[in-house]
Design a protein around this motif. Structure first.
Motif, PDB file in Angstrom:
ATOM      1  N   MET A  68       0.842  -1.191   0.000  1.00 59.69           N
ATOM      2  CA  MET A  68       0.000   0.000   0.000  1.00 59.69           C
ATOM      3  C   MET A  68       0.883   1.248   0.000  1.00 59.69           C
ATOM      4  SD  MET A  68      -2.954   1.036   2.725  1.00 59.69           S
ATOM      5  CE  MET A  68      -3.912   2.517   2.565  1.00 59.69           C
ATOM      6  N   LYS A  69       0.591   2.198  -0.956  1.00 57.38           N
ATOM      7  CA  LYS A  69       1.381   3.412  -1.077  1.00 57.38           C
ATOM      8  C   LYS A  69       1.117   4.339   0.104  1.00 57.38           C
ATOM      9  CE  LYS A  69       1.953   5.151  -5.132  1.00 57.38           C
ATOM     10  NZ  LYS A  69       1.734   5.882  -6.414  1.00 57.38           N
ATOM     11  N   LYS A  70       2.199   4.840   0.682  1.00 55.55           N
ATOM     12  CA  LYS A  70       2.077   5.743   1.827  1.00 55.55           C
ATOM     13  C   LYS A  70       1.681   7.134   1.358  1.00 55.55           C
ATOM     14  CE  LYS A  70       4.683   7.426   5.818  1.00 55.55           C
ATOM     15  NZ  LYS A  70       5.995   7.405   6.499  1.00 55.55           N
ATOM     16  N   GLN A  71       0.671   7.714   1.988  1.00 61.79           N
ATOM     17  CA  GLN A  71       0.206   9.058   1.650  1.00 61.79           C
ATOM     18  C   GLN A  71       1.206  10.104   2.159  1.00 61.79           C
ATOM     19  OE1 GLN A  71      -2.532   9.965  -0.139  1.00 61.79           O
ATOM     20  NE2 GLN A  71      -2.788   7.771  -0.551  1.00 61.79           N
ATOM     21  N   PRO A  72       1.514  11.070   1.326  1.00 66.26           N
ATOM     22  CA  PRO A  72       2.420  12.133   1.807  1.00 66.26           C
ATOM     23  C   PRO A  72       1.755  12.923   2.923  1.00 66.26           C
ATOM     24  CG  PRO A  72       1.427  12.748  -0.291  1.00 66.26           C
ATOM     25  CD  PRO A  72       1.028  11.316  -0.039  1.00 66.26           C
ATOM     26  N   PRO A  73       2.545  13.419   3.875  1.00 67.62           N
ATOM     27  CA  PRO A  73       1.961  14.193   4.979  1.00 67.62           C
ATOM     28  C   PRO A  73       1.371  15.503   4.463  1.00 67.62           C
ATOM     29  CG  PRO A  73       4.357  14.351   5.020  1.00 67.62           C
ATOM     30  CD  PRO A  73       4.022  13.334   3.984  1.00 67.62           C
ATOM     31  N   ARG A  74       0.237  15.898   5.067  1.00 67.25           N
ATOM     32  CA  ARG A  74      -0.362  17.169   4.669  1.00 67.25           C
ATOM     33  C   ARG A  74       0.376  18.309   5.358  1.00 67.25           C
ATOM     34  NH1 ARG A  74      -3.110  19.417   8.719  1.00 67.25           N
ATOM     35  NH2 ARG A  74      -3.842  18.133  10.445  1.00 67.25           N
ATOM     36  N   PRO A  75       0.390  19.512   4.751  1.00 66.82           N
ATOM     37  CA  PRO A  75       1.047  20.660   5.395  1.00 66.82           C
ATOM     38  C   PRO A  75       0.379  21.004   6.718  1.00 66.82           C
ATOM     39  CG  PRO A  75       0.556  21.105   3.073  1.00 66.82           C
ATOM     40  CD  PRO A  75      -0.166  19.841   3.434  1.00 66.82           C
ATOM     41  N   LEU A  76       1.179  21.367   7.704  1.00 71.62           N
ATOM     42  CA  LEU A  76       0.635  21.788   8.988  1.00 71.62           C
ATOM     43  C   LEU A  76      -0.054  23.143   8.848  1.00 71.62           C
ATOM     44  CD1 LEU A  76       3.661  20.820  11.250  1.00 71.62           C
ATOM     45  CD2 LEU A  76       1.459  19.626  11.117  1.00 71.62           C
ATOM     46  N   THR A  77      -1.057  23.386   9.665  1.00 65.95           N
ATOM     47  CA  THR A  77      -1.823  24.629   9.612  1.00 65.95           C
ATOM     48  C   THR A  77      -1.815  25.318  10.974  1.00 65.95           C
ATOM     49  OG1 THR A  77      -3.909  23.581  10.245  1.00 65.95           O
ATOM     50  CG2 THR A  77      -3.350  23.578   7.887  1.00 65.95           C
ATOM     51  N   LEU A  78      -2.372  26.533  10.987  1.00 68.71           N
ATOM     52  CA  LEU A  78      -2.530  27.248  12.262  1.00 68.71           C
ATOM     53  C   LEU A  78      -3.374  26.438  13.243  1.00 68.71           C
ATOM     54  CD1 LEU A  78      -3.182  30.975  11.230  1.00 68.71           C
ATOM     55  CD2 LEU A  78      -1.156  30.047  12.329  1.00 68.71           C
ATOM     56  N   ARG A  79      -4.365  25.717  12.707  1.00 68.40           N
ATOM     57  CA  ARG A  79      -5.223  24.922  13.595  1.00 68.40           C
ATOM     58  C   ARG A  79      -4.410  23.861  14.318  1.00 68.40           C
ATOM     59  NH1 ARG A  79     -10.834  22.489  11.507  1.00 68.40           N
ATOM     60  NH2 ARG A  79     -11.275  24.715  11.643  1.00 68.40           N
ATOM     61  N   ASP A  80      -3.457  23.234  13.612  1.00 64.28           N
ATOM     62  CA  ASP A  80      -2.615  22.213  14.250  1.00 64.28           C
ATOM     63  C   ASP A  80      -1.812  22.815  15.400  1.00 64.28           C
ATOM     64  OD1 ASP A  80      -3.333  20.096  12.470  1.00 64.28           O
ATOM     65  OD2 ASP A  80      -2.033  21.001  10.954  1.00 64.28           O
ATOM     66  N   VAL A  81      -1.242  23.998  15.175  1.00 59.98           N
ATOM     67  CA  VAL A  81      -0.478  24.662  16.236  1.00 59.98           C
ATOM     68  C   VAL A  81      -1.406  25.075  17.367  1.00 59.98           C
ATOM     69  CG1 VAL A  81       1.112  26.553  16.776  1.00 59.98           C
ATOM     70  CG2 VAL A  81       1.185  25.479  14.527  1.00 59.98           C
ATOM     71  N   SER A  82      -2.605  25.518  17.013  1.00 62.62           N
ATOM     72  CA  SER A  82      -3.597  25.913  18.018  1.00 62.62           C
ATOM     73  C   SER A  82      -3.943  24.740  18.933  1.00 62.62           C
ATOM     74  CB  SER A  82      -4.859  26.432  17.323  1.00 62.62           C
ATOM     75  OG  SER A  82      -5.910  26.611  18.248  1.00 62.62           O
ATOM     76  N   GLU A  83      -4.192  23.588  18.334  1.00 60.55           N
ATOM     77  CA  GLU A  83      -4.553  22.414  19.133  1.00 60.55           C
ATOM     78  C   GLU A  83      -3.382  21.946  19.992  1.00 60.55           C
ATOM     79  OE1 GLU A  83      -5.875  19.647  16.223  1.00 60.55           O
ATOM     80  OE2 GLU A  83      -7.833  20.621  15.930  1.00 60.55           O
ATOM     81  N   ALA A  84      -2.169  22.036  19.427  1.00 64.07           N
ATOM     82  CA  ALA A  84      -0.996  21.564  20.170  1.00 64.07           C
ATOM     83  C   ALA A  84      -0.658  22.480  21.340  1.00 64.07           C
ATOM     84  CB  ALA A  84       0.204  21.444  19.234  1.00 64.07           C
ATOM     85  N   SER A  85      -0.928  23.772  21.188  1.00 62.32           N
ATOM     86  CA  SER A  85      -0.556  24.730  22.235  1.00 62.32           C
ATOM     87  C   SER A  85      -1.712  25.065  23.165  1.00 62.32           C
ATOM     88  CB  SER A  85      -0.022  26.018  21.598  1.00 62.32           C
ATOM     89  OG  SER A  85      -0.992  26.596  20.737  1.00 62.32           O
ATOM     90  N   GLY A  86      -2.929  24.712  22.770  1.00 59.58           N
ATOM     91  CA  GLY A  86      -4.086  24.967  23.616  1.00 59.58           C
ATOM     92  C   GLY A  86      -4.563  26.403  23.621  1.00 59.58           C
ATOM     93  N   SER A  94      -6.142  29.812  20.935  1.00 59.15           N
ATOM     94  CA  SER A  94      -6.936  30.009  19.718  1.00 59.15           C
ATOM     95  C   SER A  94      -6.049  30.222  18.480  1.00 59.15           C
ATOM     96  CB  SER A  94      -7.857  31.215  19.885  1.00 59.15           C
ATOM     97  OG  SER A  94      -7.089  32.410  19.909  1.00 59.15           O
ATOM     98  N   GLU A  95      -6.632  29.980  17.308  1.00 58.44           N
ATOM     99  CA  GLU A  95      -5.915  30.215  16.061  1.00 58.44           C
ATOM    100  C   GLU A  95      -5.541  31.692  15.921  1.00 58.44           C
ATOM    101  OE1 GLU A  95      -7.432  28.490  12.428  1.00 58.44           O
ATOM    102  OE2 GLU A  95      -8.583  27.023  13.601  1.00 58.44           O
ATOM    103  N   MET A  96      -6.412  32.591  16.383  1.00 58.30           N
ATOM    104  CA  MET A  96      -6.129  34.019  16.313  1.00 58.30           C
ATOM    105  C   MET A  96      -4.880  34.363  17.118  1.00 58.30           C
ATOM    106  SD  MET A  96      -7.044  36.951  15.076  1.00 58.30           S
ATOM    107  CE  MET A  96      -8.781  36.804  14.624  1.00 58.30           C
ATOM    108  N   THR A  97      -4.775  33.761  18.320  1.00 55.15           N
ATOM    109  CA  THR A  97      -3.603  34.018  19.156  1.00 55.15           C
ATOM    110  C   THR A  97      -2.340  33.450  18.520  1.00 55.15           C
ATOM    111  OG1 THR A  97      -4.969  33.991  21.161  1.00 55.15           O
ATOM    112  CG2 THR A  97      -2.597  33.673  21.448  1.00 55.15           C
ATOM    113  N   VAL A  98      -2.458  32.263  17.950  1.00 48.34           N
ATOM    114  CA  VAL A  98      -1.316  31.664  17.254  1.00 48.34           C
ATOM    115  C   VAL A  98      -0.849  32.585  16.132  1.00 48.34           C
ATOM    116  CG1 VAL A  98      -0.570  29.765  15.766  1.00 48.34           C
ATOM    117  CG2 VAL A  98      -1.915  29.290  17.824  1.00 48.34           C
ATOM    118  N   SER A  99      -1.810  33.109  15.377  1.00 45.85           N
ATOM    119  CA  SER A  99      -1.481  34.011  14.268  1.00 45.85           C
ATOM    120  C   SER A  99      -0.764  35.258  14.775  1.00 45.85           C
ATOM    121  CB  SER A  99      -2.753  34.402  13.515  1.00 45.85           C
ATOM    122  OG  SER A  99      -2.467  35.344  12.503  1.00 45.85           O
TER     123      SER A  99
END
Length: 342
Positions: free
Chosen positions: A1-19, A21-26
């Protein structure tokens, strides 16, 4: 089975990881807004651990500009331009701007192509070598709507701003110094003058100073393709074989001058008693020669830093038009070294 390339990280990913809001991350990633030190560190640590890189293209779509400064120079093999880049980097590293380099090889048609491609990315500014450009290049630079700084030369009228030295004045000053030292049978050795406008202007200033002292150039030897020690040895041997009565050689740059110096030392010439030698650029790489070549500093690193500072200052003030004081002429000094009589 071909491995899917990773998708680009987004502000939402950083928001979830840091706890937060996306606005604050921005705000944190753009260094804008009122965010506490603790929150800022939390966001930055999360982004760093994840390997998140902001999408600059998205911001550029809104501003019509990317945080790049186009630096267009003729060569990186010439020892002059790495030092110019050092000055540019020293200033821009304190900002959000990054230099991106294009090489023209002293070819007008290549300069047009490089400039066209770089401007298509909508940089925030342009630093470009020389004052002589084709009509299409001049039209593109005028229409770009961004700060443009032409570097290395001030003998002419800039499109916008210019930082450099007067090469005609540099040639005149070296000519006067050689005459004051008592030399009269003078040869010039340098690159073919068609493509290198700055070398041509130094030659013009040099011959002008000699003429005012009642002296004409006794002999010339030109070359193309490269400014290496080997080329300097070769053309020095050629000119001295043809005119063994010459008592001074003025080289268009230090690299061929160093080659000439080494050849003449091997042949046992009395330097600077019987034959004087002088170059141009004050290349620090040559400080280890058995004798220090007389030369003139071309203010390379300062030219780079002053040009970059003009770009930053103009962007901060959001000024696309400059005053008449935008031409910055630096003053190089002669170093007599061990190869010219004082």
């Amino acid at each position: 089975m071909k491995k899917q390339p990773p998708r680009p990280l987004t502000l939402r990913d950083v928001s979830e990881a840091s706890g937060v809001s996306e606005m604050t991350v921005s705000r944190v990633l753009r260094n804008r807004g009122d965010v506490s030190v603790a929150t800022r560190e939390k966001v930055l640590n999360a982004a760093k651990q994840m390997g998140y890189v902001p999408n600059k293209i998205a911001g550029a779509l809104a501003s019509q500009r990317v945080n790049l400064v186009a630096v267009i120079i003729p060569s990186m093999s010439n020892m002059v331009f790495p030092e110019v880049m050092t000055g540019i980097n020293r200033v821009l590293e304190t900002s959000s701007l990054q230099p991106v380099v294009g090489i023209t090889d002293y070819l007008p048609e290549k300069e047009e192509k490089v400039l066209y491609e770089m401007l298509s990315w909508r940089p925030s500014g342009v630093i470009i070598a020389g004052l002589e450009h084709s009509d299409p290049c001049r039209a593109m630079l005028r229409a770009a709507g961004i700060p443009v700084v032409e570097i290395m030369d001030t003998d002419g009228t800039p499109i916008d701003a210019a930082v450099g030295i007067s090469h005609r004045r540099a040639g005149r000053e070296m000519g006067r110094a050689i005459l004051r030292a008592g030399y009269r049978k003078i040869g010039f050795l340098g690159t073919t003058l068609g493509a290198d406008h700055r070398a041509r202007k130094r030659f013009e200033g040099f011959t002008e100073a000699l003429a005012k002292g009642g002296v004409e150039i006794a002999e010339t030897e030109f070359y193309s393709k490269g400014s290496a020690l080997g080329k300097g040895r070769e053309i020095t041997q050629t000119i001295m074989t043809r005119r063994p009565d010459l008592d001074c050689l003025y080289f268009s740059n230090d690299m061929i001058g160093a080659g000439g110096l080494l050849w003449m030392m091997e042949q046992g010439y009395d330097i600077p008693g019987k034959v004087g030698l002088a170059g141009f650029n004050d290349v620090q790489l040559l400080q280890g020669l058995p004798r220090k070549l007389a030369t003139m500093d071309s203010c390379r690193e300062e030219i780079g830093s002053r040009a970059a500072q003009i770009i930053l200052d103009r962007l901060e003030r959001d000024e696309m038009v400059v005053e008449d004081t935008s031409k910055v002429e630096l003053s190089p000094k002669i170093s007599f070294g061990d190869t010219l009589r004082m």
